[in-house]
Design an enzyme around this catalytic site. Structure first.
Site, PDB file in Angstrom:
ATOM      1  N   LYS A  74       0.862  -1.192   0.000  1.00  0.00           N
ATOM      2  CA  LYS A  74       0.000   0.000   0.000  1.00  0.00           C
ATOM      3  C   LYS A  74       0.894   1.237   0.000  1.00  0.00           C
ATOM      4  O   LYS A  74       1.938   1.258   0.671  1.00  0.00           O
ATOM      5  CB  LYS A  74      -0.884  -0.031   1.248  1.00  0.00           C
ATOM      6  CG  LYS A  74      -1.938   1.068   1.321  1.00  0.00           C
ATOM      7  CD  LYS A  74      -2.841   0.865   2.538  1.00  0.00           C
ATOM      8  CE  LYS A  74      -3.952   1.894   2.614  1.00  0.00           C
ATOM      9  NZ  LYS A  74      -4.853   1.675   3.771  1.00  0.00           N
ATOM     10  N   SER A 149      -9.783   1.466   2.705  1.00  0.00           N
ATOM     11  CA  SER A 149      -8.927   2.287   1.868  1.00  0.00           C
ATOM     12  C   SER A 149      -7.839   1.512   1.143  1.00  0.00           C
ATOM     13  O   SER A 149      -7.247   2.027   0.201  1.00  0.00           O
ATOM     14  CB  SER A 149      -8.271   3.378   2.719  1.00  0.00           C
ATOM     15  OG  SER A 149      -7.386   2.783   3.666  1.00  0.00           O
ATOM     16  N   SER A 173      -9.976  -0.907   6.901  1.00  0.00           N
ATOM     17  CA  SER A 173      -9.399  -0.747   5.561  1.00  0.00           C
ATOM     18  C   SER A 173      -8.688  -1.952   4.983  1.00  0.00           C
ATOM     19  O   SER A 173      -8.320  -1.932   3.812  1.00  0.00           O
ATOM     20  CB  SER A 173      -8.442   0.439   5.539  1.00  0.00           C
ATOM     21  OG  SER A 173      -9.177   1.623   5.441  1.00  0.00           O
TER      22      SER A 173
HETATM   23  N1  GLN Z   1     -13.156   3.678   6.094  1.00  0.00           N
HETATM   24  C1  GLN Z   1     -12.658   4.112   7.357  1.00  0.00           C
HETATM   25  C2  GLN Z   1     -12.294   5.566   7.265  1.00  0.00           C
HETATM   26  O1  GLN Z   1     -12.513   6.122   6.255  1.00  0.00           O
HETATM   27  C3  GLN Z   1     -11.467   3.284   7.760  1.00  0.00           C
HETATM   28  C4  GLN Z   1     -10.227   3.648   7.058  1.00  0.00           C
HETATM   29  C5  GLN Z   1      -9.049   2.812   7.410  1.00  0.00           C
HETATM   30  O2  GLN Z   1      -9.170   1.771   8.054  1.00  0.00           O
HETATM   31  N2  GLN Z   1      -7.885   3.308   7.041  1.00  0.00           N
HETATM   32  O3  GLN Z   1     -11.782   6.154   8.175  1.00  0.00           O
END
Ligand code: GLN
Length: 472
Positions: A74, A149, A173
């Site tokens: 990532k 994400s 995410s």
């Molecule tokens: N979707 C969640 C957010 O937008 C989690 C994101 C993540 O785990 N990095 O904060």
């Protein structure tokens, strides 16, 4: 081929690392035009690393447990000399001057980094549509999002461009895109994997973890990256767990809790899959126990105060002086404003505003302070339930992968994608999503297994059983 098979073949000389890398690079060239999982690939360097591994095998050395395995990272993980953009204009072209601990450990284990994957900007989002460099598509249906994400890392594995990848999970995410793409995704115990070299989003929640197409590959990968690191002050002083050797221990006698809070609101077919998964565990000797965790219903609200609060502080460093983008203006303050206005996308700005507000004098107690107390309440609720069960089983996501564009105009709808995953992060516990057939529109769906701190061995044992039973 799985990572387990590639590493075994390379180590015993029946497979060349060079061929494994060529297979991966060819798959990327053929597929990534449609999927856009990658922000960068390192074809020549990956070939050179693979050739060096083959030379070591030829001279009788063992390159390690991930010998010759292609892996994608990532783009919020630092890799020395490489661009680490976090899919943000503010870090576009910024090269990391050092390696993240996980990258060091991967390379020491013989893995070959083939590239960096797309993500929601600074890991804020649930669909990878918040990338400044365009969205990633779900390989199972390219009209759908891959989740986020870590959508690029999930899609890269789901389309067999790489057997394994790394993502980060602050509120879901890793698990949510794993569920949407039909792959395994693991969020380890807070502190089990060093975050040294992970660009911070919400430091009390962030964890790095694996994606793979099999449970065994995630077990192997997590063993390699886990374990104490003195460069991360939140790193647990414990060794990596022995996951691979216990993978086939089964679930006989394991007490698995089912609670309405981890299923309510899920689509009918997802709810049905959870029932089938529970039955499969029971058929393999697990004891199913009904429990209640009403406190989890406050998790999402608490998270959307705590995570933005921490993010507003962490992202203060992007000031146009030290990293990445600088937009010139008449004085320093105007330069800061111009840089951040141009460099951050809408969702990142929204989080910074929410977080700054929650931390501001006069509102701190009502918002940030109260959210902290809710977090403590959720931790205590999990502690109570884990007195009588070893693991919890529930949905990873309320829906299957939604259409690209479907939720971009409605942040609240987007946030709800993580309603089942967020409580784990608030508690610092481990959880994973394992593919378990398909649900609506014939799209893949994962079921989620949750456990108390350092219960990875039990989680992987149960996941292995579910993988075998996924065809039911
Ligand atoms: N979707 C969640 C957010 O937008 C989690 C994101 C993540 O785990 N990095 O904060």
């Amino acid at each position: 081929m799985t990572a387990v098979d590639i590493a075994a073949g390379v180590r015993n000389g029946t497979l060349r690392a060079a061929d494994a890398i060529e297979t991966s690079l060819r798959a990327i060239a053929a597929t990534d035009g449609d999927v856009h999982a990658f922000l960068a690939t390192y074809d020549d360097d990956a070939r050179a690393t693979a050739a060096a591994i083959d030379d070591r095998v030829a001279s009788g050395e063992d390159p390690g447990p991930l010998a010759g395995v292609p892996i994608a990272l990532k783009d919020n993980l630092c890799h020395n000399g490489r661009v680490t953009s976090c899919a943000s204009r503010i870090l576009e072209g910024w090269r990391s001057p050092y390696d993240a601990t996980v990258v060091e450990r991967l390379e020491a284990a013989g893995a070959v980094v083939v590239g960096k994957t797309n993500m929601d900007e600074f890991a804020m989002g649930s669909s990878t549509e918040n990338s400044a460099f365009g969205p990633t598509a779900n390989p199972r249906n390219t009209d759908r999002v891959p989740g986020g994400s870590s959508g690029g890392s999930a899609a890269a594995v789901a389309s067999s461009m790489v057997p394994i990848s790394l993502g980060s999970d602050t509120g879901g995410s890793i698990r949510q895109p794993a569920s949407f793409c039909g792959v395994v995704g693991v969020k380890p115990t807070y502190g089990l994997v060093s975050r040294y070299g992970l660009v911070a989003f919400a430091s009390s929640l962030d964890q790095i973890g694996p994606f793979s197409s099999t449970v065994a590959d995630s077990a192997l990968l997590l063993e390699v990256i886990a374990g104490h690191d003195r460069r991360d002050s939140t790193s647990l002083d414990s060794p990596a767990p022995s996951l691979v050797s216990h993978l086939h221990d089964g679930v006989e006698g394991l007490r698995v809790g089912l609670c309405p809070e981890l299923i309510e609101g899920a689509s009918p077919k997802i709810a049905e899959r959870i029932t089938v998964a529970a039955d499969a565990l029971a058929a393999n000797g697990a004891e199913l126990i009904e429990v209640a965790l009403p406190e989890l219903r406050y998790g999402l609200s608490a998270y959307y105060l705590l995570a933005p609060a921490e993010a507003s502080s962490n992202l203060a460093r992007y000031d146009g002086v030290r990293y990445g983008l600088r937009v010139d203006a008449d004085d320093v303050a105007a330069m800061n404003v111009a840089t951040r206005t141009q460099g951050f996308g809408d969702e990142v700005k929204r989080r910074i505003m929410l977080g700054t507000y929650a931390l501001s004098a006069g509102y701190y107690d009502a918002y940030y302070g109260k959210a902290q107390r809710v977090r403590t309440m959720i931790i205590q609720a999990f502690d109570r339930v884990y007195q009588s069960v070893d693991l919890l089983l529930g949905a990873t996501t309320p829906t299957v992968a939604f259409e690209l564009g479907a939720k971009v105009a409605d942040p609240m709808e987007m946030y709800l994608s993580d309603v089942y995953t967020i409580p784990t992060n608030l508690a610092g516990h481990p959880a994973l999503s394992v593919p378990f057939g398909t649900a609506e529109d014939d799209l893949p769906v994962g079921v989620q297994l949750l456990g108390p701190a350092l219960s990875e061995v039990q989680l992987f044992r149960a996941a292995q059983v579910l993988e075998q039973e996924a065809g039911r």
